[in-house]
Design a protein around this motif. Sequence first.
Motif, PDB file in Angstrom:
ATOM      1  N   LYS A   5     -10.690  34.096 -13.634  1.00  0.00           N
ATOM      2  CA  LYS A   5      -9.587  33.398 -12.954  1.00  0.00           C
ATOM      3  C   LYS A   5      -9.673  33.569 -11.444  1.00  0.00           C
ATOM      4  O   LYS A   5      -9.498  32.607 -10.694  1.00  0.00           O
ATOM      5  N   ALA A   6      -9.920  34.803 -11.003  1.00  0.00           N
ATOM      6  CA  ALA A   6      -9.978  35.084  -9.562  1.00  0.00           C
ATOM      7  C   ALA A   6     -11.148  34.354  -8.913  1.00  0.00           C
ATOM      8  O   ALA A   6     -11.004  33.758  -7.835  1.00  0.00           O
ATOM      9  N   LYS A   7     -12.295  34.375  -9.538  1.00  0.00           N
ATOM     10  CA  LYS A   7     -13.499  33.756  -8.977  1.00  0.00           C
ATOM     11  C   LYS A   7     -13.326  32.250  -8.780  1.00  0.00           C
ATOM     12  O   LYS A   7     -13.800  31.688  -7.798  1.00  0.00           O
ATOM     13  N   HIS A   8     -12.642  31.589  -9.725  1.00  0.00           N
ATOM     14  CA  HIS A   8     -12.547  30.127  -9.700  1.00  0.00           C
ATOM     15  C   HIS A   8     -11.149  29.603  -9.365  1.00  0.00           C
ATOM     16  O   HIS A   8     -10.934  28.387  -9.377  1.00  0.00           O
ATOM     17  N   GLY A   9     -10.195  30.492  -9.091  1.00  0.00           N
ATOM     18  CA  GLY A   9      -8.836  30.049  -8.764  1.00  0.00           C
ATOM     19  C   GLY A   9      -8.165  29.316  -9.913  1.00  0.00           C
ATOM     20  O   GLY A   9      -7.446  28.339  -9.696  1.00  0.00           O
ATOM     21  N   LEU A  10      -8.380  29.786 -11.126  1.00  0.00           N
ATOM     22  CA  LEU A  10      -7.850  29.100 -12.310  1.00  0.00           C
ATOM     23  C   LEU A  10      -6.337  29.261 -12.411  1.00  0.00           C
ATOM     24  O   LEU A  10      -5.797  30.316 -12.125  1.00  0.00           O
ATOM     25  N   GLN A  11      -5.677  28.193 -12.859  1.00  0.00           N
ATOM     26  CA  GLN A  11      -4.224  28.170 -12.998  1.00  0.00           C
ATOM     27  C   GLN A  11      -3.784  28.047 -14.455  1.00  0.00           C
ATOM     28  O   GLN A  11      -2.688  27.573 -14.725  1.00  0.00           O
ATOM     29  N   VAL A  12      -4.648  28.423 -15.386  1.00  0.00           N
ATOM     30  CA  VAL A  12      -4.286  28.398 -16.803  1.00  0.00           C
ATOM     31  C   VAL A  12      -4.230  29.837 -17.303  1.00  0.00           C
ATOM     32  O   VAL A  12      -4.871  30.723 -16.739  1.00  0.00           O
ATOM     33  N   ARG A  13      -3.431  30.070 -18.329  1.00  0.00           N
ATOM     34  CA  ARG A  13      -3.368  31.400 -18.946  1.00  0.00           C
ATOM     35  C   ARG A  13      -4.590  31.573 -19.831  1.00  0.00           C
ATOM     36  O   ARG A  13      -4.981  30.643 -20.531  1.00  0.00           O
ATOM     37  N   LEU A  14      -5.162  32.762 -19.820  1.00  0.00           N
ATOM     38  CA  LEU A  14      -6.309  33.059 -20.667  1.00  0.00           C
ATOM     39  C   LEU A  14      -5.966  34.244 -21.556  1.00  0.00           C
ATOM     40  O   LEU A  14      -5.485  35.265 -21.065  1.00  0.00           O
ATOM     41  N   VAL A  15      -6.194  34.091 -22.855  1.00  0.00           N
ATOM     42  CA  VAL A  15      -5.937  35.175 -23.791  1.00  0.00           C
ATOM     43  C   VAL A  15      -7.243  35.640 -24.405  1.00  0.00           C
ATOM     44  O   VAL A  15      -8.201  34.884 -24.527  1.00  0.00           O
ATOM     45  N   SER A  16      -7.241  36.917 -24.789  1.00  0.00           N
ATOM     46  CA  SER A  16      -8.419  37.559 -25.336  1.00  0.00           C
ATOM     47  C   SER A  16      -8.242  37.790 -26.833  1.00  0.00           C
ATOM     48  O   SER A  16      -7.233  38.343 -27.263  1.00  0.00           O
ATOM     49  N   ASP A  17      -9.214  37.358 -27.604  1.00  0.00           N
ATOM     50  CA  ASP A  17      -9.222  37.558 -29.049  1.00  0.00           C
ATOM     51  C   ASP A  17     -10.537  38.256 -29.420  1.00  0.00           C
ATOM     52  O   ASP A  17     -11.418  37.658 -30.032  1.00  0.00           O
ATOM     53  N   PRO A  18     -10.670  39.531 -29.010  1.00  0.00           N
ATOM     54  CA  PRO A  18     -11.956  40.209 -29.187  1.00  0.00           C
ATOM     55  C   PRO A  18     -12.414  40.324 -30.638  1.00  0.00           C
ATOM     56  O   PRO A  18     -13.610  40.305 -30.910  1.00  0.00           O
ATOM     57  N   GLU A  19     -11.481  40.421 -31.566  1.00  0.00           N
ATOM     58  CA  GLU A  19     -11.850  40.524 -32.985  1.00  0.00           C
ATOM     59  C   GLU A  19     -12.073  39.149 -33.614  1.00  0.00           C
ATOM     60  O   GLU A  19     -12.596  39.053 -34.723  1.00  0.00           O
ATOM     61  N   GLY A  20     -11.626  38.093 -32.929  1.00  0.00           N
ATOM     62  CA  GLY A  20     -11.841  36.737 -33.410  1.00  0.00           C
ATOM     63  C   GLY A  20     -10.932  36.293 -34.537  1.00  0.00           C
ATOM     64  O   GLY A  20     -11.160  35.247 -35.143  1.00  0.00           O
ATOM     65  N   GLU A  21      -9.868  37.048 -34.807  1.00  0.00           N
ATOM     66  CA  GLU A  21      -8.992  36.704 -35.929  1.00  0.00           C
ATOM     67  C   GLU A  21      -8.263  35.377 -35.711  1.00  0.00           C
ATOM     68  O   GLU A  21      -8.130  34.572 -36.637  1.00  0.00           O
ATOM     69  N   THR A  22      -7.775  35.157 -34.494  1.00  0.00           N
ATOM     70  CA  THR A  22      -7.079  33.894 -34.209  1.00  0.00           C
ATOM     71  C   THR A  22      -8.072  32.738 -34.205  1.00  0.00           C
ATOM     72  O   THR A  22      -7.783  31.659 -34.731  1.00  0.00           O
ATOM     73  N   LYS A  55     -13.281  35.187 -26.884  1.00  0.00           N
ATOM     74  CA  LYS A  55     -13.439  36.587 -27.291  1.00  0.00           C
ATOM     75  C   LYS A  55     -13.635  37.499 -26.082  1.00  0.00           C
ATOM     76  O   LYS A  55     -13.691  38.718 -26.238  1.00  0.00           O
ATOM     77  N   ASP A  56     -13.731  36.925 -24.883  1.00  0.00           N
ATOM     78  CA  ASP A  56     -13.928  37.739 -23.682  1.00  0.00           C
ATOM     79  C   ASP A  56     -12.754  38.688 -23.464  1.00  0.00           C
ATOM     80  O   ASP A  56     -11.622  38.394 -23.845  1.00  0.00           O
ATOM     81  N   SER A  57     -13.029  39.798 -22.803  1.00  0.00           N
ATOM     82  CA  SER A  57     -12.004  40.797 -22.516  1.00  0.00           C
ATOM     83  C   SER A  57     -11.021  40.297 -21.461  1.00  0.00           C
ATOM     84  O   SER A  57     -11.320  39.357 -20.706  1.00  0.00           O
ATOM     85  N   VAL A  58      -9.865  40.934 -21.394  1.00  0.00           N
ATOM     86  CA  VAL A  58      -8.870  40.603 -20.369  1.00  0.00           C
ATOM     87  C   VAL A  58      -9.473  40.802 -18.981  1.00  0.00           C
ATOM     88  O   VAL A  58      -9.252  39.989 -18.084  1.00  0.00           O
ATOM     89  N   LYS A  59     -10.249  41.852 -18.795  1.00  0.00           N
ATOM     90  CA  LYS A  59     -10.877  42.113 -17.496  1.00  0.00           C
ATOM     91  C   LYS A  59     -11.797  40.952 -17.104  1.00  0.00           C
ATOM     92  O   LYS A  59     -11.780  40.491 -15.964  1.00  0.00           O
ATOM     93  N   ARG A  60     -12.593  40.462 -18.048  1.00  0.00           N
ATOM     94  CA  ARG A  60     -13.458  39.298 -17.762  1.00  0.00           C
ATOM     95  C   ARG A  60     -12.600  38.074 -17.426  1.00  0.00           C
ATOM     96  O   ARG A  60     -12.939  37.303 -16.529  1.00  0.00           O
ATOM     97  N   HIS A  61     -11.500  37.891 -18.177  1.00  0.00           N
ATOM     98  CA  HIS A  61     -10.604  36.768 -17.892  1.00  0.00           C
ATOM     99  C   HIS A  61     -10.047  36.874 -16.467  1.00  0.00           C
ATOM    100  O   HIS A  61     -10.005  35.887 -15.735  1.00  0.00           O
ATOM    101  N   ASP A  62      -9.595  38.073 -16.090  1.00  0.00           N
ATOM    102  CA  ASP A  62      -9.057  38.271 -14.740  1.00  0.00           C
ATOM    103  C   ASP A  62     -10.106  37.940 -13.678  1.00  0.00           C
ATOM    104  O   ASP A  62      -9.808  37.266 -12.684  1.00  0.00           O
ATOM    105  N   ASN A  63     -11.328  38.395 -13.884  1.00  0.00           N
ATOM    106  CA  ASN A  63     -12.416  38.108 -12.931  1.00  0.00           C
ATOM    107  C   ASN A  63     -12.721  36.614 -12.880  1.00  0.00           C
ATOM    108  O   ASN A  63     -12.933  36.055 -11.800  1.00  0.00           O
TER     109      ASN A  63
END
Length: 156
Positions: A82-99, A72-80
Amino acid sequence: MSELKTGDLAPTFKLPADGGDEIDLANLRGQIVVLYMYPKDDTPGCTTEALDFTAASAAFANAGAVVIGLSKDSVKRHDNFKAKHGLQVRLVSDPEGETIEAYGSWVLKKLYGREYMGIDRSTFLIDREGRIARIWHKVKVKGHVDEVIGAVRELG
């Protein structure tokens, strides 16, 4: 909604992703998709899980699989994150939790006698036809990625 099971069509989604992109599950038809749901960016278990998936990213790619983390984290949190840990996976945001709800991963949790709703750490292996090939609920991080890569290889 009834619980997902092996052989069911994976619930579709189109969600905002890291880097300002959008990921539409329908566009990934023909590929194997590893969709893992986790509670929160930059927490100990979630960081370890993301780093484990990153360490195995070449193995997943060689097996023809795309790995997507969802919270449920925001795209901005995901970007941070990924950058902080050098992540190589895609992260998607589901803020409303529907998915998250569609996959049955929004559950009642208990911690220190307190009950609350939260994300069940879970992974869904989706085959090339868009069907659920395997489900892991209440994932324990240690050794999980190795089990998932084994299941991906079995799919071929």
